[in-house]
Motif scaffolding. Structure first.
Motif, PDB file in Angstrom:
ATOM      1  N   VAL A   3     -15.284  39.693  25.803  1.00  0.00           N
ATOM      2  CA  VAL A   3     -16.498  39.481  25.016  1.00  0.00           C
ATOM      3  C   VAL A   3     -17.151  40.839  24.784  1.00  0.00           C
ATOM      4  O   VAL A   3     -17.371  41.605  25.711  1.00  0.00           O
ATOM      5  N   THR A   4     -17.429  41.132  23.513  1.00  0.00           N
ATOM      6  CA  THR A   4     -18.105  42.364  23.150  1.00  0.00           C
ATOM      7  C   THR A   4     -19.358  42.032  22.354  1.00  0.00           C
ATOM      8  O   THR A   4     -19.566  40.888  21.936  1.00  0.00           O
ATOM      9  N   PHE A  45      -6.451  45.934  29.554  1.00  0.00           N
ATOM     10  CA  PHE A  45      -6.192  45.221  28.312  1.00  0.00           C
ATOM     11  C   PHE A  45      -5.819  46.276  27.274  1.00  0.00           C
ATOM     12  O   PHE A  45      -6.394  47.355  27.249  1.00  0.00           O
ATOM     13  N   PHE A  46      -4.853  45.963  26.424  1.00  0.00           N
ATOM     14  CA  PHE A  46      -4.420  46.906  25.397  1.00  0.00           C
ATOM     15  C   PHE A  46      -4.711  46.345  24.017  1.00  0.00           C
ATOM     16  O   PHE A  46      -4.563  45.150  23.770  1.00  0.00           O
ATOM     17  N   THR A  47      -5.122  47.249  23.112  1.00  0.00           N
ATOM     18  CA  THR A  47      -5.400  46.875  21.734  1.00  0.00           C
ATOM     19  C   THR A  47      -5.168  48.085  20.841  1.00  0.00           C
ATOM     20  O   THR A  47      -5.029  49.212  21.335  1.00  0.00           O
ATOM     21  N   PRO A  73     -11.739  46.565  15.641  1.00  0.00           N
ATOM     22  CA  PRO A  73     -13.206  46.505  15.727  1.00  0.00           C
ATOM     23  C   PRO A  73     -13.730  46.398  17.159  1.00  0.00           C
ATOM     24  O   PRO A  73     -14.798  46.905  17.476  1.00  0.00           O
ATOM     25  N   LYS A  74     -12.966  45.767  18.040  1.00  0.00           N
ATOM     26  CA  LYS A  74     -13.451  45.612  19.415  1.00  0.00           C
ATOM     27  C   LYS A  74     -13.624  46.954  20.123  1.00  0.00           C
ATOM     28  O   LYS A  74     -14.456  47.098  21.002  1.00  0.00           O
ATOM     29  N   ILE A  77     -17.010  48.012  22.070  1.00  0.00           N
ATOM     30  CA  ILE A  77     -17.045  48.442  23.476  1.00  0.00           C
ATOM     31  C   ILE A  77     -17.808  49.744  23.606  1.00  0.00           C
ATOM     32  O   ILE A  77     -18.573  49.933  24.551  1.00  0.00           O
ATOM     33  N   LYS A  78     -17.649  50.637  22.663  1.00  0.00           N
ATOM     34  CA  LYS A  78     -18.350  51.934  22.683  1.00  0.00           C
ATOM     35  C   LYS A  78     -19.847  51.769  22.531  1.00  0.00           C
ATOM     36  O   LYS A  78     -20.609  52.581  23.024  1.00  0.00           O
TER      37      LYS A  78
END
Length: 70
Positions: free
Chosen positions: A30-31, A56-58, A63-64, A68-69
């Protein structure tokens, strides 16, 4: 809006969490964006590493990553 940072757990607490989630292969990440909208998506959970971190890898341009940033 400021979110509280999680306090580090001791080894016993980390072991308990990893024991509870050891058979779970999907987790919900969840972001929150700049407008405070929440976004949840399923992510494949990787194995626990030697530092008791769950990875977790993306894609870097997902956009996530920006959420997160924020």
């Amino acid at each position: 809006m400021t979110l509280a940072k999680a306090q580090p757990a001791d080894k016993d607490e980390r072991d308990k969490v990893f024991e509870m989630i050891k058979d779970i292969k999907l987790a919900m990440l969840v972001t929150q964006d700049e407008e405070c909208n929440l976004f949840a998506r399923p992510m494949a959970a990787q194995e626990r590493d030697k530092n008791d971190q769950l990875w977790f890898f993306t894609a870097a341009d997902s956009p996530k990553v920006q959420e997160i940033k924020v």
